[in-house]
Scaffold this motif. Structure first.
Motif, short mmCIF file in Angstrom:
data_model
loop_
_atom_site.label_atom_id
_atom_site.label_comp_id
_atom_site.label_asym_id
_atom_site.label_seq_id
_atom_site.Cartn_x
_atom_site.Cartn_y
_atom_site.Cartn_z
N LEU A 59 0.83 -1.19 0.00
CA LEU A 59 0.00 0.00 0.00
C LEU A 59 0.87 1.25 0.00
CD1 LEU A 59 -2.63 -1.06 2.72
CD2 LEU A 59 -2.61 -1.58 0.26
N MET A 60 0.66 2.13 -0.98
CA MET A 60 1.38 3.39 -1.07
C MET A 60 0.40 4.53 -0.78
SD MET A 60 4.62 2.81 -2.08
CE MET A 60 5.63 1.54 -2.88
N TYR A 61 0.69 5.29 0.25
CA TYR A 61 -0.22 6.35 0.69
C TYR A 61 0.30 7.72 0.29
CZ TYR A 61 -2.85 9.33 3.96
OH TYR A 61 -3.63 10.32 4.52
N LYS A 62 -0.47 8.42 -0.52
CA LYS A 62 -0.18 9.80 -0.95
C LYS A 62 1.05 9.92 -1.82
CE LYS A 62 -2.65 12.66 2.35
NZ LYS A 62 -2.57 13.81 3.27
N GLY A 63 1.42 8.89 -2.52
CA GLY A 63 2.51 9.02 -3.47
C GLY A 63 3.56 7.94 -3.35
N LEU A 64 4.35 7.81 -4.42
CA LEU A 64 5.45 6.86 -4.45
C LEU A 64 6.71 7.52 -3.90
CD1 LEU A 64 4.90 5.44 -8.05
CD2 LEU A 64 4.16 4.42 -5.88
N PRO A 65 7.69 6.72 -3.44
CA PRO A 65 8.98 7.30 -3.04
C PRO A 65 9.58 8.09 -4.20
CG PRO A 65 8.84 4.99 -2.41
CD PRO A 65 7.66 5.25 -3.28
N LYS A 66 10.21 9.24 -3.89
CA LYS A 66 10.67 10.14 -4.94
C LYS A 66 12.15 10.00 -5.26
CE LYS A 66 7.20 13.69 -3.86
NZ LYS A 66 6.99 15.09 -3.39
N LYS A 67 12.99 9.86 -4.25
CA LYS A 67 14.43 9.93 -4.50
C LYS A 67 15.15 8.79 -3.79
CE LYS A 67 14.27 15.01 -4.44
NZ LYS A 67 14.76 16.21 -3.70
N VAL A 68 16.23 8.36 -4.40
CA VAL A 68 17.10 7.39 -3.78
C VAL A 68 18.02 8.11 -2.79
CG1 VAL A 68 18.96 7.54 -5.48
CG2 VAL A 68 18.59 5.40 -4.23
N THR A 69 18.38 7.44 -1.72
CA THR A 69 19.26 8.04 -0.72
C THR A 69 20.71 7.87 -1.13
OG1 THR A 69 19.32 5.97 0.53
CG2 THR A 69 17.63 7.55 1.13
N GLY A 70 21.56 8.63 -0.45
CA GLY A 70 23.00 8.45 -0.59
C GLY A 70 23.61 9.24 -1.73
N LEU A 71 24.88 9.58 -1.56
CA LEU A 71 25.62 10.32 -2.59
C LEU A 71 26.46 9.40 -3.46
CD1 LEU A 71 26.26 13.20 -3.61
CD2 LEU A 71 28.23 13.20 -2.05
N SER A 72 26.91 8.28 -2.91
CA SER A 72 27.79 7.37 -3.66
C SER A 72 27.05 6.72 -4.82
CB SER A 72 28.33 6.30 -2.71
OG SER A 72 29.23 5.45 -3.39
N ASN A 73 27.71 6.62 -5.96
CA ASN A 73 27.13 6.01 -7.16
C ASN A 73 25.75 6.58 -7.47
OD1 ASN A 73 29.33 4.14 -7.50
ND2 ASN A 73 28.46 2.90 -5.85
N LEU A 74 25.63 7.89 -7.35
CA LEU A 74 24.32 8.51 -7.39
C LEU A 74 23.62 8.30 -8.73
CD1 LEU A 74 22.15 10.13 -6.06
CD2 LEU A 74 23.37 12.23 -6.69
N GLU A 75 24.29 8.55 -9.83
CA GLU A 75 23.62 8.45 -11.13
C GLU A 75 23.18 7.02 -11.41
OE1 GLU A 75 22.59 10.97 -12.86
OE2 GLU A 75 23.46 12.20 -11.25
#
Length: 980
Positions: free
Chosen positions: A639-655
Motif C-alpha cells: 500500500l502506497m499512501y499519498k505518493g510513491l517514493p521520490k528519490k534514492v538516498t545516498g551520494l555514492s554512485n548517485l547516477e
C-alpha cells in the motif's frame, strides 16, 4: 522465524529459568484443541515471576547492607513484585561512612547476596551496566570519552604563501546539578560558586564528586586537529593536513583562485554520568567506538572474576541521554574511516555540504543523511550489538532503552533482547513493541509511571492509567520507576528518588499495591503468551528526517512522532490507524530486507503481516524499494499512501542508483479506478491512494470497531484463537455488544482486577467477525480470549440492576491503623467526610490507612447479590463483608460486586473498608515544622510543578492545605441479578 530469536535467548540459564516455566504454562493453557487439555472452565495462566511487574531498585550511595537488602526484597515479594533492577545512584547525606564504591569487592559482596536472596525469594534480578546513566565512570579516560566535532572555516586568496595558526582552544565549562551539601544537619542546601578552575584534571582526581555532582565539564586545552581541506571555487579539492606542523601552523602555497579552508578538530563533549553513585562518577563513554565500550566493560570483567553472577537475568541501559547537555557528541576517532567503508566515499571531500549552515540543496541533503546514517550504524554496530554479545558471554541478556539516540531506534530495539520504552506517548512505546514484534522478542518492557503527579500525590489509579496505556501500546513487562532502597532506621518518608512515583513501603497505598500488582501480573500472563497479531507494517521514513537541515549535526529520536514527523503522511497514517482500530507495527529498512512473502502474507523474523504501508516519502534506499517490490512479486499487497517514493538516498554512485531507482518504479503500471490506482506485479500488487481508509479496505485490512465505543485494545494470537486486552477509555459505561475482527467459536472474559472469569455471550458478526457482550465501567479493563475450535455456553456473571440503590447509613467506627506523624484516636461518626475535617491537628496532618466499620441491614433480595458503591474515596480501599474479603478498588468508580451469599438478609451484616490516603498531608506537616528530610546529594529535591518550588528551587509543600483523605461516600448497595 520468531522462535529463532527465542531459541537464542533460551540458550542462557536465566532465560531458561524465567521463560521456560511461562512457555510451558502458556502451551498447556492455550492448547485447548489438543486431547487431554480441553478446559471445562476458562483458567488463568499460572503467574510467574516474569509475569509480575518489576521495579527499578535504586541503591543510593551504594550504602546498603545485607539485612536491609533482604528486608527490602521480602517487602517487594510480599506485594507481588516479580523482580528488581539494581541501579546505584547518588548518596544520602549523613551516610557517607556507609558508601560503598561501585564494583569494589564490598559492592560485589552485596550483589552476590542480592542474587542469592533473589533465588531464595523467587525474585528476578537485573542490574544497570553502570551507575546512573549513561555508561561511564572514573575509569573512562579522555581517549574513550564522548567527543564532539569542532571546526574552523577560513577564506583565503590563492596565488600566495598561506601561513595560518590553526590552534583551536576548547572553551572551558562546568555544569553541576542541584545544590551542594556541606553538612547533613543543613536545613537548606547552599548555592554553588565553583568554576572549572576549581576542578582538578582528570576529574577522577577530585575527592568530593558526590557533593560536586558534575554534569558536564570541559577543560581549556588545544584540540587535536583531524583534517584540513581546501576547496576552490572551480571544484578543486586539496588535502592540507600534512601541511600543518606540530604547533598547529599551516604552511601552503595556494594556487590561483578563491579557496575555502575547513579545519576539523576532535573536541571533548565532557558529559558526565548523571546521578552517579560513589565509585561511578566520571566521563561518559564514546558510544560510537567499540574500543571505548570494550575498555569500559573490562572493568566489569575484572569485578566479576571469581564471582557467581549466574542468576543475574539482564544488564540494563537507561537510554542514550548523552546530548541532553551543552552541544552534542557527533564525533569518534574512526569516523572518516567508518564513513568511507559504509557510505562508499570520502567525507573529507564534502565538508562544505555537511558543515556550511547556509548551504542547502541536493548534495547537502545527501551528505547530511549519509553522516547521520553512519552515526546510527555505529551506535548499532559498535555499541548495542557488542554490549549484547558481552552480556551473552556473562550468561545474561540486555534490557535496552534505545529512545533518545541519534539513530534508527527500531534497529537498536531490534538488537536488544528486551526492548524498553518510557513516557506516556503511545507511538513512542510502539517503537519498542514494534521492533520486538517484528523480530520475535517475547518481552517488551516499560520504565513505568515516572512523574505521574507531584511528589507524594500520585495514586494507584494514575498508575493504572499509565500501565494500561503501555499495555495497549504492546508492552508486556512493566518495570516501575521505582523503589529506593531504604534502611529500616531511616525516618519517614525514608530514602527517595528525585522523580515520583514513590513505590515504597512508606507510601500508604503499599497496603493495596499487592492487589494492583496482581492485576498487572494477570494481564501480563496473557500478554507474554502467544504472539503479537498486527496486520500492517508501517514504513518508518527515517531518511526524510536525516535529510532535514538544522544547526544540529545529528537528529535524536525519542520514539514520538508528534514533533519530528508533524505534517507528514507517515504521522497521518499512524494516527488514523491508531484512532480507527487498525493494528500495525513500525518497520525499518533493515527489517524489510529480512522479510519474505509467503503467498499474500509477509513474514518477518518474528511475525506474519498482511501488508506494508509506505507513506509518501522523499527519500528511500534503493535496497528498500527493491525489497518492497520483491515482496509484491512474491504475492504480497503493498500500500502506497499519498505518493510513491521520490528519490534514492545516498551520494555514492548517485547516477547509477537514480537510474536503478527509476527502473524499479517503472515496473509499476497503474490503472486508475477513481481514488485508487492499482498495479499488478508478479503474484502481488501495489495499491496507491490519497484515501487511507480506502487503501486499507482494498488491501483487505480490517479494523477493530470497538474503538468506536471508546475502547482501546491490544490483540495477540494464541494456538487456538486470539486474546485481547481491552480497556474503556471513554467516560461512559459500555454495556452491550462489542465487535471483534476475528472469527471465533466461543470466547472467555477475564477480569484481571477482581479475578473474575467466565465464558462470554457471543454471536457471529459479518465477514468472519465476532461480537461478544461486555460490561465495562470507565477505566475498567478485561482480557477476552477467543477459541476457534471449541464452543462454550455462557458462564460469565453478567449483572443487571433490579432496584434502587440503598444507602448504608448509621454510625461508622473509624480506626486509624498505620501512618503518621501520629496515629489519631478512634472516632465514631454518622457523617462520612474527609478525616482532615475532624477536629484536631492529628487528623489534619495524618497520612496513612484507616479502617471504617459499620453494621447494616438490607431487605431480602432474590438476585445474584449487590453492587457496592463506595462513592468518593481518597485514595484506594479494600473491602470485607462479614469477615470475607470482597476486593480492592483503586480508582473511580469505587464499585465491587458482593455475592448474595456474603450478606445476611435476615439480620445485620458488617462492612469493613480499609482506606489508604496519599502521602501529602504528612509531608506538608514535616515541611511546616522544618523537619529535615531532603538530604540527598546531586538532586535535592526537585518539584515537578513550579508552584511547589521555593526560592531555592527545591520542592516545598509547606503551603499545602490538608487534602481530602479517607472514605467520603456516599456508600450504597444496589440489588443486581445475573443476566441469562
Amino acid at each position: 522465524m520468531a522462535n529463532q530469536n527465542f531459541d537464542h535467548m533460551l540458550a542462557t540459564k536465566k532465560i531458561e529459568k524465567f521463560f521456560f516455566k511461562g512457555l510451558l504454562t502458556a502451551f498447556l493453557l492455550f492448547s485447548f484443541g489438543l486431547d487431554g487439555y480441553a478446559q471445562t472452565e476458562p483458567t488463568w495462566p499460572e503467574i510467574t515471576e516474569e509475569n509480575k511487574p518489576w521495579t527499578r531498585w535504586w541503591w543510593q550511595g551504594n550504602a546498603v547492607d545485607k539485612a536491609n537488602l533482604s528486608s527490602d526484597l521480602e517487602q517487594l515479594k510480599n506485594v507481588n513484585i516479580g523482580g528488581v533492577e539494581i541501579t546505584p545512584i547518588y548518596g544520602v547525606a549523613g551516610y557517607e561512612d556507609q558508601f560503598i564504591n561501585y564494583l569494589s569487592s564490598d559492592w560485589m559482596d552485596m550483589l552476590e547476596h542480592t542474587l542469592r536472596e533473589g533465588d531464595r525469594l523467587g525474585l528476578g534480578i537485573d542490574m544497570a551496566t553502570g551507575t546512573g546513566w549513561p555508561f561511564g565512570g572514573p575509569w573512562t579516560e579522555q581517549e574513550h570519552a564522548s567527543k564532539n566535532l569542532r571546526y574552523k572555516i577560513l577564506d583565503v586568496e590563492g596565488g600566495q604563501n598561506i601561513q595560518r595558526d590553526l590552534t583551536y582552544m576548547q572553551e572551558p565549562m562546568l555544569g553541576m546539578i542541584g545544590k551542594r551539601f556541606n553538612d547533613p544537619d543543613q536545613k537548606q542546601a547552599e548555592e554553588r560558586d565553583l568554576t572549572i578552575k576549581d576542578i582538578k584534571e582528570p576529574v577522577s582526581a577530585n575527592e568530593n564528586l558526590q557533593s560536586l555532582a558534575i554534569s558536564q565539564l570541559r577543560y581549556e586545552k588545544p584540540l587535536e586537529l583531524q583534517t584540513v581541506m581546501a576547496y576552490s571555487g572551480d571544484g578543486k579539492i586539496v588535502d592540507l593536513t600534512e601541511n600543518v606542523d606540530g604547533d598547529s601552523k599551516l604552511s601552503w602555497q595556494a594556487p590561483q583562485g578563491n579557496w575555502i579552508l575547513y579545519a576539523l578538530y576532535q573536541g571533548w563533549h565532557g558529559k558526565m554520568v548523571e546521578r552517579a553513585a560513589p565509585g561511578g562518577e566520571g566521563l561518559v563513554i564514546d558510544h560510537f567506538s567499540q574500543e571505548a565500550l570494550d575498555d569500559y566493560l573490562s572493568k566489569f570483567d575484572q569485578a566479576f572474576e571469581g564471582q557467581d553472577i549466574s542468576s543475574l537475568r539482564a544488564f540494563f541501559n537507561d537510554s542514550y541521554e548523552v546530548d541532553d547537555a551543552s552541544g552534542e557528541a557527533a564525533w569518534t576517532p574512526k569516523l572518516f574511516e567508518e564513513f568511507k567503508q559504509r557510505r562508499g566515499y570520502d567525507l573529507r571531500n564534502h565538508l562544505p555540504a555537511l558543515l556550511d549552515e547556509e548551504r542547502d540543496g541536493a548534495e547537502s541533503e545527501r551528505v547530511r543523511t549519509d553522516f547521520r546514517e553512519t552515526i546510527s550504524d555505529l551506535l548499532l554496530d559498535r555499541f548495542t550489538r557488542p554490549w549484547q554479545s558481552w552480556a551473552k558471554d556473562n550468561q545474561a541478556v540486555i534490557r535496552n532503552q534505545a529512545h533518545g539516540s541519534p539513530a534508527n531506534i527500531l534497529d537498536l530495539y531490534a538488537s536488544s533482547d528486551i526492548p524498553e520504552t518510557e513516557g506516556t506517548d503511545i507511538m513512542r512505546a510502539k517503537m519498542a513493541s514494534s521492533a520486538a514484534n517484528v523480530t520475535g522478542k517475547p518481552l517488551i518492557a516499560a520504565e513505568a509511571a515516572t512523574w505521574l503527579d507531584e511528589h507524594f500525590q500520585a495514586t494507584l489509579a494514575e498508575t493504572k492509567t499509565a500501565v494500561d496505556r503501555y499495555f495497549i501500546s504492546g508492552v508486556n513487562h512493566i518495570v516501575y520507576h521505582g523503589t529506593a532502597y531504604s534502611p529500616d532506621e531511616a525516618r519517614w518518608p525514608g530514602w527517595l528518588f528525585y522523580a515520583a512515583v514513590h513505590y515504597q513501603p512508606a507510601n500508604p497505598f503499599w497496603d493495596h499495591f499487592e492487589a494492583f500488582n496482581s492485576y498487572v501480573g494477570r494481564v501480563q500472563s496473557f500478554l507474554q503468551s502467544g504472539n503479537a497479531d498486527n496486520d500492517v507494517l508501517l514504513y518508518y521514513p527515517i531518511h526524510d528526517r536525516w535529510a532535514e537541515p538544522g544547526r544540529a549535526m545529528l537528529q535524536h529520536f525519542d520514539g514520538g512522532i508528534d514533533e519530528q514527523f508533524e505534517g507528514t503522511a507517515f504521522k497521518e497514517a499512524a494516527d488514523l490507524m491508531q484512532e480507527e482500530g487498525y493494528t500495525f507495527d513500525f518497520v525499518s529498512d533493515r527489517q524489510i530486507t529480512a522479510s519474505e512473502s509467503s503467498g499474500e502474507a509477509i513474514n518477518t523474523e518474528g511475525g506474519t503481516y498482511k501488508t506494508i504501508l509506505v507513506p509518501a516519502v522523499e527519500y528511500m534506499p534503493l535496497g528498500t524499494l527493491e525489497n518492497i517490490l520483491r515482496l509484491a512479486q512474491g504475492g504480497s499487497t503493498i500500500l502506497m499512501y499519498k505518493g510513491l517514493p521520490k528519490k534514492v538516498t545516498g551520494l555514492s554512485n548517485l547516477e547509477k542508483n537514480k537510474k536503478a531507482f527509476k527502473e524499479q518504479l517503472g515496473q509499476l503500471e497503474f490503472t486508475d479506478s477513481g481514488q485508487l490506482q492499482s498495479a499488478s506485479l508478479g503474484k502481488g500488487k501495489v495499491l496507491l491512494s490519497d484515501d487511507l481508509s480506502l487503501l486499507l479496505s482494498e488491501g483487505k485490512i480490517h479494523r477493530e470497531q470497538m474503538t468506536d465505543q471508546g475502547l482501546e485494545f491490544v490483540r495477540r494470537a494464541s494456538k487456538d484463537g486470539h486474546h485481547y486486552f481491552v480497556t474503556n477509555w471513554s467516560e461512559k459505561q459500555v454495556d452491550g455488544w462489542v465487535p471483534l475482527s476475528v472469527e471465533a467459536s466461543s470466547a472467555a472474559i477475564f477480569d484481571p482486577m477482581q479475578n473474575g472469569k467466565g465464558y462470554a455471550k457471543m454471536k457471529k458478526g459479518s465477514e468472519g467477525s465476532t461480537r461478544i457482550y461486555l460490561q465495562l465501567e470507565p477505566g475498567e479493563s478485561r482480557i477476552v480470549k477467543t477459541f476457534s475450535g471449541e464452543t462454550h455456553s455462557t458462564t460469565y456473571n453478567y449483572l443487571a440492576v433490579t432496584g434502587e440503590p440503598k444507602a448504608i447509613e448509621g454510625d461508622w467506627t473509624i480506626e486509624f491503623l498505620e501512618g503518621g506523624p501520629v496515629i489519631p484516636d478512634e472516632i465514631t461518626t454518622d457523617n462520612l467526610q474527609s478525616w482532615t475535617k475532624f477536629e484536631g491537628s492529628e487528623y489534619h496532618n495524618f497520612s496513612g490507612t484507616a479502617q471504617y466499620t459499620i453494621e447494616f441491614e438490607v431487605p431480602s433480595h432474590e438476585g445474584a447479590g449487590w453492587q457496592l458503591d463506595l462513592g468518593k474515596v481518597s485514595e484506594s480501599a479494600s473491602v470485607t463483608v462479614n469477615g470475607e474479603e470482597v476486593g480492592t478498588v483503586i480508582g473511580a468508580p469505587y464499585q465491587l460486586f458482593i455475592p448474595a451469599t456474603l450478606i445476611d438478609d435476615s439480620g445485620s451484616s458488617t462492612l469493613t473498608v480499609e482506606v489508604a490516603s496519599s502521602m501529602e498531608n504528612r509531608i506538608a506537616y514535616m515541611e511546616r515544622e522544618n523537619i529535615f528530610w531532603k538530604k540527598f546529594y546531586n538532586v535535592n529535591f526537585p518539584a515537578r510543578l513550579g508552584e511547589n518550588r521555593n526560592e531555592s528551587g527545591l520542592f516545598d509543600a509547606s503551603e499545602w492545605k490538608p487534602q481530602e483523605s479517607g472514605l467520603l461516600g456516599p456508600v450504597q448497595l444496589t440489588p443486581v441479578k445475573s443476566v441469562e
